[in-house]
Design an enzyme around this catalytic site. Structure first.
Site, PDB file in Angstrom:
ATOM      1  N   GLY A 279       2.639   2.286  -2.989  1.00 28.82           N
ATOM      2  CA  GLY A 279       2.952   2.706  -4.357  1.00 28.82           C
ATOM      3  C   GLY A 279       4.178   2.020  -4.910  1.00 28.82           C
ATOM      4  CG  LEU A 280       7.173   1.378  -2.875  1.00 31.69           C
ATOM      5  CD1 LEU A 280       8.063   1.120  -1.667  1.00 31.69           C
ATOM      6  CD2 LEU A 280       7.863   2.322  -3.856  1.00 31.69           C
ATOM      7  CB  SER A 281       4.476  -2.642  -7.756  1.00 31.42           C
ATOM      8  OG  SER A 281       4.007  -1.683  -8.617  1.00 31.42           O
TER       9      SER A 281
ATOM     10  N   GLY B 110       0.808  -1.218   0.000  1.00 37.48           N
ATOM     11  CA  GLY B 110       0.000   0.000   0.000  1.00 37.48           C
ATOM     12  C   GLY B 110       0.837   1.262   0.000  1.00 37.48           C
TER      13      GLY B 110
ATOM     14  CD  GLU C 277      -2.998  -5.517  -8.956  1.00 34.25           C
ATOM     15  OE1 GLU C 277      -3.649  -4.522  -8.586  1.00 34.25           O
ATOM     16  OE2 GLU C 277      -1.797  -5.685  -8.670  1.00 34.25           O
TER      17      GLU C 277
ATOM     18  CB  SER D 268      -0.914  -5.591  -5.414  1.00 30.44           C
ATOM     19  OG  SER D 268      -0.731  -4.560  -6.363  1.00 30.44           O
TER      20      SER D 268
ATOM     21  CG  ASP E 258       2.138  -1.204 -10.815  1.00 30.97           C
ATOM     22  OD1 ASP E 258       2.727  -0.240 -11.339  1.00 30.97           O
ATOM     23  OD2 ASP E 258       1.263  -1.082  -9.938  1.00 30.97           O
TER      24      ASP E 258
HETATM   25  P1  ADP Z   1       0.817  -1.546  -3.694  1.00 31.52           P
HETATM   26  O1  ADP Z   1       0.759  -2.498  -4.821  1.00 31.52           O
HETATM   27  O2  ADP Z   1       1.163  -0.162  -4.095  1.00 31.52           O
HETATM   28  O3  ADP Z   1       1.698  -2.019  -2.569  1.00 31.52           O
HETATM   29  P2  ADP Z   1      -1.982  -2.223  -3.429  1.00 31.52           P
HETATM   30  O4  ADP Z   1      -3.080  -1.575  -2.677  1.00 31.52           O
HETATM   31  O5  ADP Z   1      -2.104  -2.359  -4.891  1.00 31.52           O
HETATM   32  O6  ADP Z   1      -0.646  -1.430  -3.037  1.00 31.52           O
HETATM   33  O7  ADP Z   1      -1.735  -3.697  -2.862  1.00 31.52           O
HETATM   34  C1  ADP Z   1      -1.605  -3.962  -1.480  1.00 31.52           C
HETATM   35  C2  ADP Z   1      -2.226  -5.309  -1.169  1.00 31.52           C
HETATM   36  O8  ADP Z   1      -1.416  -6.401  -1.702  1.00 31.52           O
HETATM   37  C3  ADP Z   1      -2.278  -5.608   0.333  1.00 31.52           C
HETATM   38  O9  ADP Z   1      -3.422  -5.041   0.936  1.00 31.52           O
HETATM   39  C4  ADP Z   1      -2.337  -7.144   0.337  1.00 31.52           C
HETATM   40  O10 ADP Z   1      -3.638  -7.603   0.029  1.00 31.52           O
HETATM   41  C5  ADP Z   1      -1.442  -7.515  -0.835  1.00 31.52           C
HETATM   42  N1  ADP Z   1      -0.074  -7.751  -0.340  1.00 31.52           N
HETATM   43  C6  ADP Z   1       1.006  -6.973  -0.555  1.00 31.52           C
HETATM   44  N2  ADP Z   1       2.106  -7.467   0.071  1.00 31.52           N
HETATM   45  C7  ADP Z   1       1.708  -8.578   0.700  1.00 31.52           C
HETATM   46  C8  ADP Z   1       2.364  -9.550   1.534  1.00 31.52           C
HETATM   47  N3  ADP Z   1       3.655  -9.430   1.835  1.00 31.52           N
HETATM   48  N4  ADP Z   1       1.631 -10.580   2.017  1.00 31.52           N
HETATM   49  C9  ADP Z   1       0.322 -10.690   1.714  1.00 31.52           C
HETATM   50  N5  ADP Z   1      -0.359  -9.823   0.948  1.00 31.52           N
HETATM   51  C10 ADP Z   1       0.314  -8.778   0.445  1.00 31.52           C
HETATM   52 MG    MG Z   2      -0.653  -2.447  -6.399  1.00 33.75          MG
END
Ligand code: ADP
Ligand code: MG
Length: 355
Positions: free
Chosen positions: A117-119, A115, A153, A121, A165
């Protein structure tokens, strides 16, 4: 503890595959990867390490060191823990495209803020697919994996993101920027400089992109696409936008951002090749203004951080990623970076250095 030990502790077996997928920081080119533009991200050293074993039944279990509990559900059902949806839905996609017919145990350790902005997800979805490619012996390319990860996504999570991403985390190598044409998926690698650092600072403001604000922007772009009859907003002209008298003002501003951001990104790639970091920094600063005023995707804490970053001597600084919080990226001469960092963090107690 390493990933194998954590996996064994959680699931009582050895994983069949372990993969590392980096996060990414976007140097410039924001929200234009679903509007026909070119973008310039690079892979971070931080990322997601994931271990996976196929199961004989249809259950998906997910454990992560960033989240509590073990999510457990059949692939067609909802995961018991909502944070697990990215891994869970990637398994569902893999089943839908015929890669697998059973579930899996998945263990995740990550040193990448989610969450922010570093991808994280995209890194997670690509990691599940790369691990599945290994255990099933499939031969899809990294680009195809990026396309599948985007589908997770777009079609399963409901996040209408572009392909940047997924391409950045699946394809980019550390130390290089990926100059990617998101229309054709052609790309070039441009080496990062040794005398200028791209410092990534987290604002301390966490956001989840699936919370609706990203989609609101994507929907406004859709409105413009249907008005102009093209999916490629980046190649419209400013005159066309000015002349669109019956298009809502906020939608016009979104298109203006797409056009100017795309021009800046193409110029910035040339500046990076030419090692002209003064001009590169100017492009970053202009990009931030456009994201703040035209695309309206910034928040006050990020604006203040960008301002301090420039005041403290960065050549340029901007919000990076989907927006509404998360990180900024700043171009800072390496020999000034320690002093610069001290100054910026002293003014922003909630901020911290990512990389
Ligand atoms: P970003 O891709 O910028 O980090 P997103 O909102 O697109 O932000 O994605 C964040 C989501 O990805 C988290 O809420 C979670 O569901 C999932 N996620 C990210 N990292 C992990 C992790 N290490 N373990 C489990 N889920 C993760
Ligand atoms: Mg993301």
């Amino acid at each position: 503890m390493n990933i194998e030990a954590i996996f064994a502790q959680k699931f009582g077996t050895e994983p069949q595959a372990c993969v590392f997928v980096p996060g990414r920081v976007n140097l410039i080119g924001e929200h234009i990867d679903y509007n026909g533009g070119r973008v310039l991200p690079h892979a971070l050293h931080r990322g997601v390490t994931l271990a996976l074993s196929l199961r004989s039944d249809d259950v998906v279990r997910v454990a992560s060191d960033r989240f509590e509990g073990v999510s457990e559900a059949r692939t067609a059902d909802e995961p018991t823990d909502s944070w697990a949806k990215y891994a869970h839905y990637t398994m569902r996609l893999a089943k839908d495209i015929g890669w697998i017919s059973s579930g899996a145990d998945i263990g995740i350790i990550s040193n990448l803020s989610d969450g922010a902005g570093l991808s994280s997800s995209a890194a997670l979805c690509v990691a599940v697919l790369k691990a599945l490619r290994e255990v099933t012996g499939r031969s899809e390319s990294d680009v195809e994996i990026a396309q599948f990860a985007r589908r997770v996504e777009n079609d399963y999570i409901g996040m209408p993101c572009g392909i940047m991403d997924q391409m950045a985390v699946a394809v980019a190598k550390p130390g290089e920027a990926l100059f990617l044409d998101t229309g054709s998926l052609d790309y070039d690698s441009i080496p990062l400089p040794e005398d200028v650092s791209f410092m990534v600072i987290h604002s301390g403001v966490h956001r989840e992109l699936a919370d609706g604000r990203y989609k609101q922007r994507a929907d406004e772009c859709l409105e413009a696409k249907s008005y102009f009859g093209t999916d490629d907003l980046c190649h419209l002209t400013l005159d066309q936008v000015e002349g669109a008298v019956d298009l809502a003002e906020n939608v016009k501003r979104r298109v203006r951002h797409c056009i100017t951001e795309h021009e800046r990104t193409v110029q910035a790639a040339s500046h990076l090749r030419a090692r002209d970091f003064v001009r590169f920094g100017e492009s970053m600063n202009a990009s931030h203004v456009s994201m703040r005023d035209d695309f309206e995707m910034s928040v006050p804490a990020i604006d203040r951080l960008v301002e301090s970053a420039v005041e403290a001597g960065a050549l340029g600084a901007r919000l990076t990623g989907g927006g509404f919080g998360g990180c900024i990226v700043a171009a800072v001469p390496v020999d000034a970076s320690e002093v610069w960092l001290g100054k910026v963090l002293a003014q922003h107690p909630d901020a911290f250095l990512v990389e």
